[in-house]
Design a protein around this motif. Structure first.
Motif, mmCIF file in Angstrom:
data_model
loop_
_atom_site.group_PDB
_atom_site.id
_atom_site.type_symbol
_atom_site.label_atom_id
_atom_site.label_comp_id
_atom_site.label_asym_id
_atom_site.label_seq_id
_atom_site.Cartn_x
_atom_site.Cartn_y
_atom_site.Cartn_z
ATOM 1 N N SER A 1 -42.597 31.261 -28.290
ATOM 2 C CA SER A 1 -44.083 32.311 -27.254
ATOM 3 C C SER A 1 -43.681 33.630 -27.296
ATOM 4 O O SER A 1 -45.003 34.817 -26.305
ATOM 5 C CB SER A 1 -43.479 31.636 -25.773
ATOM 6 N N ASP A 2 -43.059 33.970 -27.991
ATOM 7 C CA ASP A 2 -43.319 35.553 -27.540
ATOM 8 C C ASP A 2 -42.685 36.055 -27.096
ATOM 9 O O ASP A 2 -42.390 37.834 -26.557
ATOM 10 C CB ASP A 2 -44.491 36.687 -28.194
ATOM 11 N N PHE A 3 -42.110 35.533 -25.665
ATOM 12 C CA PHE A 3 -40.980 36.146 -24.491
ATOM 13 C C PHE A 3 -40.174 36.823 -25.512
ATOM 14 O O PHE A 3 -39.402 36.342 -26.487
ATOM 15 C CB PHE A 3 -40.259 35.379 -23.986
ATOM 16 N N ARG A 4 -38.580 37.529 -24.826
ATOM 17 C CA ARG A 4 -37.891 38.679 -25.545
ATOM 18 C C ARG A 4 -37.009 38.029 -24.587
ATOM 19 O O ARG A 4 -36.706 38.088 -22.954
ATOM 20 C CB ARG A 4 -38.253 39.603 -26.147
ATOM 21 N N LEU A 5 -35.242 38.202 -24.463
ATOM 22 C CA LEU A 5 -34.106 38.364 -24.002
ATOM 23 C C LEU A 5 -33.791 39.050 -24.745
ATOM 24 O O LEU A 5 -32.178 39.216 -25.335
ATOM 25 C CB LEU A 5 -33.510 36.598 -24.784
ATOM 26 N N ALA A 6 -33.102 39.707 -23.786
ATOM 27 C CA ALA A 6 -32.106 40.791 -24.344
ATOM 28 C C ALA A 6 -31.189 41.510 -23.119
ATOM 29 O O ALA A 6 -30.902 40.921 -21.777
ATOM 30 C CB ALA A 6 -33.221 42.542 -24.405
ATOM 31 N N ASN A 7 -29.933 41.270 -23.744
ATOM 32 C CA ASN A 7 -29.066 42.244 -22.741
ATOM 33 C C ASN A 7 -28.577 41.097 -22.213
ATOM 34 O O ASN A 7 -28.525 41.244 -20.421
ATOM 35 C CB ASN A 7 -29.349 43.133 -21.972
ATOM 36 N N LEU A 8 -28.021 40.625 -22.563
ATOM 37 C CA LEU A 8 -27.541 38.696 -22.083
ATOM 38 C C LEU A 8 -25.896 39.357 -22.043
ATOM 39 O O LEU A 8 -25.077 38.605 -22.701
ATOM 40 C CB LEU A 8 -27.796 37.974 -22.943
ATOM 41 N N LYS A 9 -25.119 40.596 -21.594
ATOM 42 C CA LYS A 9 -23.628 40.962 -21.803
ATOM 43 C C LYS A 9 -23.711 39.205 -20.816
ATOM 44 O O LYS A 9 -21.425 39.947 -20.782
ATOM 45 C CB LYS A 9 -24.018 42.361 -20.820
ATOM 46 N N THR A 10 -24.139 39.169 -19.739
ATOM 47 C CA THR A 10 -22.853 38.462 -19.089
ATOM 48 C C THR A 10 -23.254 36.423 -19.472
ATOM 49 O O THR A 10 -22.223 35.894 -18.885
ATOM 50 C CB THR A 10 -22.944 37.850 -17.601
ATOM 51 N N LEU A 11 -23.618 36.388 -20.608
ATOM 52 C CA LEU A 11 -23.471 35.012 -21.355
ATOM 53 C C LEU A 11 -22.582 34.475 -21.296
ATOM 54 O O LEU A 11 -21.785 35.243 -22.555
ATOM 55 C CB LEU A 11 -25.285 34.612 -21.653
ATOM 56 N N GLN A 12 -22.288 33.380 -21.484
ATOM 57 C CA GLN A 12 -20.699 32.977 -21.695
ATOM 58 C C GLN A 12 -20.867 32.318 -23.022
ATOM 59 O O GLN A 12 -20.445 31.426 -23.437
ATOM 60 C CB GLN A 12 -20.182 32.602 -21.034
ATOM 61 N N VAL A 13 -22.112 30.524 -23.205
ATOM 62 C CA VAL A 13 -21.794 29.755 -23.523
ATOM 63 C C VAL A 13 -23.937 29.848 -23.876
ATOM 64 O O VAL A 13 -24.676 29.775 -23.295
ATOM 65 C CB VAL A 13 -21.220 28.640 -23.516
ATOM 66 N N LEU A 14 -23.917 29.637 -25.199
ATOM 67 C CA LEU A 14 -25.021 29.822 -25.973
ATOM 68 C C LEU A 14 -25.304 28.496 -26.891
ATOM 69 O O LEU A 14 -24.814 28.678 -27.476
ATOM 70 C CB LEU A 14 -25.717 31.265 -25.964
ATOM 71 N N HIS A 15 -26.213 27.758 -26.618
ATOM 72 C CA HIS A 15 -26.847 26.478 -27.674
ATOM 73 C C HIS A 15 -28.041 26.962 -27.920
ATOM 74 O O HIS A 15 -29.102 26.984 -27.208
ATOM 75 C CB HIS A 15 -26.429 25.843 -26.718
ATOM 76 N N ILE A 16 -28.505 26.312 -28.906
ATOM 77 C CA ILE A 16 -29.857 26.674 -30.186
ATOM 78 C C ILE A 16 -30.126 25.671 -30.129
ATOM 79 O O ILE A 16 -29.003 24.920 -31.289
ATOM 80 C CB ILE A 16 -29.883 27.945 -31.026
ATOM 81 N N GLN A 17 -31.225 25.029 -29.982
ATOM 82 C CA GLN A 17 -31.562 23.439 -30.802
ATOM 83 C C GLN A 17 -32.506 23.515 -31.421
ATOM 84 O O GLN A 17 -33.714 23.773 -30.454
ATOM 85 C CB GLN A 17 -31.359 22.650 -29.058
ATOM 86 N N GLU A 18 -32.734 23.500 -32.200
ATOM 87 C CA GLU A 18 -34.312 22.549 -32.929
ATOM 88 C C GLU A 18 -33.947 21.695 -34.117
ATOM 89 O O GLU A 18 -33.410 22.348 -34.916
ATOM 90 C CB GLU A 18 -34.592 24.391 -33.674
ATOM 91 N N TRP A 19 -34.606 20.916 -33.485
ATOM 92 C CA TRP A 19 -35.207 19.586 -35.622
ATOM 93 C C TRP A 19 -35.857 19.830 -35.021
ATOM 94 O O TRP A 19 -36.158 18.325 -35.679
ATOM 95 C CB TRP A 19 -34.193 18.849 -34.120
#
Length: 769
Positions: free
Chosen positions: A488-506
């Motif tokens: 969507s062209d939105f951006r996620l920046a400065n994710l300094k407190t994120l503990q677990v990230l899942h990227i799912q593309e199928w």
């Protein structure tokens, strides 16, 4: 707008115009659904399509509608209690003095030689949609008028169950910046460039306002209001915006009559604007439970609200009168009657929210039951408006939504409606990010933006985010700006407190995360302990040289896990891989007993994708993992002279494998090459099955050249051919044959009984087939 063909796993495709909607196109779905959030122009589009059909001889761009002989447009909101489509057309579309009878309508629509398009508008407002026996469901299920094309508009939260996975879907994505600019310049300011840029700047510099104005209806109202006010207007929530919009209805009429209005009339005006309890109750009851009824009889509505209140609200446009067919005619003398509704369903939700707050405050009400009677997925704005209007209600509603399945995203939207309660919002943010936060590709831009704001707020206030899931929306990590960029062209920046990230593309969209991007992502997410990539389309680097890995990352010992067969159904077998920071190589993660691997190497794969497949085969061999199936889709070239490896068309080689099944697709094989393939299979002691699909093969194989060991092992060799039985494409079926290793001849194979037939196929018959 975006289009998704039939099939749950088909990707969305961008449409540049409504002229590209595949109506009546051969090979496309019989049913197409136009979906979108409130205010996105579904009904307007249905009317535009009807207009285009009526003028199709005058417009060159209407090729999609030129195949349609008859177009029937029905507003489902008005069809509660109507038993059949023939009755609906007869009563709602034909003049009273028409000589056409209902039986004539039925005969016409049942004629399969007439190409018919049924355009059903506002399915989400259809009073009978939850009843099993309604004519719309019969048509969608194919029980009625199976030959007719169907185009149906509805909110995204109210897709008919009958259409799940069986209909094409058109999603309205709202006004982008270019559409907003064109509208303002042409319609609002009349080409005044300074006034145009002033309105657009107000929208584009406010994240909340930009999201609100994604809905065309809301943007149109905002643009005209801002232009008339000639001042900057900003909003921090949907509640603020809609409250302002409702007030505009009142003030617009009052300002016109201000010089003539007596003091008592001005007082009455203020009274009607501020006190609307009865209208709140009517709106609430209209949305209540399953039997939604969004229109009222004029006389009953006026009597209930009071004549003066009713007149005021019809004069200013909040209430709209519609003349409809009287279904009780001729038992009642007047063939027509007047029904009343609020100008939009969003307005109905606005007034219903006021009564909903009162119900929450009532000691006799059970809040949990209220959620069951007012479906949050269908009526999200009732809850959002309630939270924006009343702080106590906000806390209660958010707590209830967090407990309800699939309502966590709505809880986010509701929490952020409370713009003046920073402490309360912070508590809500802490609670929401303590569980999985999900951003999906099919989410509205408003929901995506709000979820991003939730994540960024948590990082800003140093609140730990337990897990973020990006499902079908990830594009890339931008090293320059240190941001995750979504589709969507939105951006996620400065994710300094994120503990677990899942990227799912199928979906097979292609894509790659390079070494620099992967390391940049890990460094940006300072608190990350685990990264999962579940994807059959996103490729990670084959390795990372240890010297490239910063010491700070090595000390953090982050788990980087790669599931190359990740998907909703996980149709392919295979282990999960873990990147070792010690030597920069991938290894099998949590090796299980009976672990197996399914690999497909296709000619159209990228170089990196093919290298990944070969590396998987190598890791499987080293770890003793059984390769259940290896498919070579047009990528097979030859077998090495020593029979110890397969050489691919790319020049890469596959050594002897511990594989159970080898499949070679779409490759022509002569007698010599066939024997070389059998020799390679002979070197793979665990292989039990060899299958050729869509390949030209020798009609007879010399049995003397078939390795004796394969006959002893009982190797099964199959061929799968497309056999054309008729003249139509849907007459194609798959023909299976099995090779008799003793005679070297192919025999027909009965898939259903899993046995050979007695008849042999000689070379003459084979060539004729």
């Amino acid at each position: 707008m975006n289009y998704k063909p039939v099939g749950k796993d088909e990707p969305w495709q961008k449409l540049n115009s409504h002229h590209e909607i595949p109506i009546g196109t051969i090979g496309q779905s019989r049913i197409n659904i136009i979906e979108g959030d409130a205010g996105y122009g579904k009904s307007m589009l249905s009317l535009r399509l009807m207009h285009d059909w009526c003028t199709r001889d005058q417009v060159d761009q209407c090729s999609q509608l030129s195949n349609i002989d008859i177009l029937i447009h029905l507003n489902l909101r008005q069809l509660g209690g109507v038993a059949s489509i023939y009755e609906a057309i007869f009563k709602c579309l034909l003049p009273l003095d028409s000589s056409i009878k209902e039986s004539d309508v039925k005969q016409l629509l049942q004629n399969e030689d007439i190409r018919t398009l049924l355009l059903f508008d506002a399915y989400d407002e259809y009073p009978d949609k939850d009843k099993e026996d309604n004519f719309v469901s019969h048509i969608l299920q194919g029980k009625l008028l199976q030959h007719a094309k169907v185009l149906l508009t509805t909110r995204s939260s109210c897709i008919p169950e009958e259409c799940d996975g069986l209909a094409g879907r058109i999603k309205l994505t709202g006004f982008d910046e270019r559409a907003r600019e064109d509208y303002v310049r042409k319609v609002v300011t009349g080409g005044d460039e300074e006034a145009t840029q002033k309105i657009l700047t107000q929208v584009n510099t406010s994240a909340t306002l930009a999201d609100i104005c994604q809905a065309p209806l809301l943007f149109v109202i905002y643009a005209h209001s801002a232009h008339e006010a000639k001042m900057d207007i900003d909003f921090r929530s949907v509640t603020e915006f809609f409250g302002y919009m409702v007030n505009c209805f009142h003030y617009h009429v009052r300002n016109k009559a201000q010089t003539k209005a007596a003091p008592e009339e001005q007082a009455q005006f203020q009274e009607f604007k501020d006190n609307h309890d009865t209208l709140d109750r009517l709106a609430y009851e209209a949305l209540y439970a399953e039997n939604q009824q969004l229109t009222w009889d004029k006389d009953i509505c006026a009597s209930t609200l009071g004549e003066e209140f009713y007149k005021r609200h019809t004069d200013i446009g909040i209430l709209v009168e519609e003349e409809v067919i009287n279904r009780n005619f001729p038992s009642q003398p007047d063939p027509y009657k007047t029904e009343v509704r609020l100008f939009h369903k969003l307005a109905c939700e606005w007034f219903a929210a006021h009564h909903f707050i009162k119900r929450l405050r009532s000691p006799s009400s059970l809040p949990g039951n209220l959620l069951d009677l007012m479906d949050p997925s269908e009526l999200q704005h009732v809850y959002r408006f309630a939270c924006g209007l009343d702080p106590k209600a906000a806390r209660q509603v958010v707590d209830l939504l967090k407990q309800k399945e699939d309502c966590s995203s709505l809880a986010v939207l509701c929490a952020l409606e409370q713009t003046d309660k920073a402490g309360d919002v912070l508590d809500i943010v802490c609670d929401l990010v303590s569980r999985d936060v999900i951003i999906r590709g099919e989410d509205s831009r408003l929901l995506q933006r709000t979820t991003i704001e939730l994540v960024q707020r948590a990082c800003q206030d140093e609140i730990p985010i337990s897990c973020l899931r990006l499902e079908r929306c990830f594009t890339k990590f931008d090293v320059t700006s240190s941001c995750i960029i979504l589709e969507s062209d939105f951006r996620l920046a400065n994710l300094k407190t994120l503990q677990v990230l899942h990227i799912q593309e199928w979906y097979y969209t292609g894509g790659e995360i390079t070494r620099d991007e992967l390391l940049g992502l890990l460094q940006t997410c300072e608190g990350l302990t685990e990264l999962w990539v579940h994807s059959n389309s996103i490729l990670l680097p084959l390795s990372i040289p240890p010297e490239m890995i910063p010491p700070s990352l090595k000390r953090r010992n982050i788990n980087i896990l790669y599931d190359r067969r990740g998907g909703p159904l996980r149709l392919r077998e295979g282990p999960v891989y873990r990147l070792s920071f010690e030597h920069g190589q991938w290894e099998i993660h949590n090796l299980r007993a009976n672990q197996s691997l399914f690999v497909e190497i296709d000619q159209g794969q990228s170089q990196l994708d093919q290298e990944w497949c070969l590396q998987e085969l190598k890791m499987a061999a080293e770890a003793g993992v059984t390769i259940s199936t290896l498919i070579l889709g047009g990528s097979f070239n030859t077998v090495a002279d020593n029979s110890q490896s397969i050489i691919l068309t790319s020049g890469r080689t596959i050594p002897v494998l511990q594989a159970l099944q080898l499949q070679i697709w779409e490759t022509d094989i002569n007698q010599e090459m066939f024997i070389r393939i059998l020799s390679y299979v002979n070197e793979c002691p665990q292989m039990t099955t060899l299958l050729f699909k869509g390949s030209q093969l020798p009609d007879v194989v010399d049995p003397k050249q078939i390795p004796y060991q394969l006959k002893q092992r009982g190797l099964e060799v199959y061929r799968e051919d497309d056999v054309l039985l008729g003249f139509r494409e849907d007459d194609v079926h798959l023909g299976f044959r099995v090779l008799d290793l003793e005679s070297g001849r192919w025999k027909d194979w009965d898939v259903e009984t899993d046995s050979e037939t007695d008849s042999e196929t000689n070379s003459e018959t084979d060539s004729e087939g």
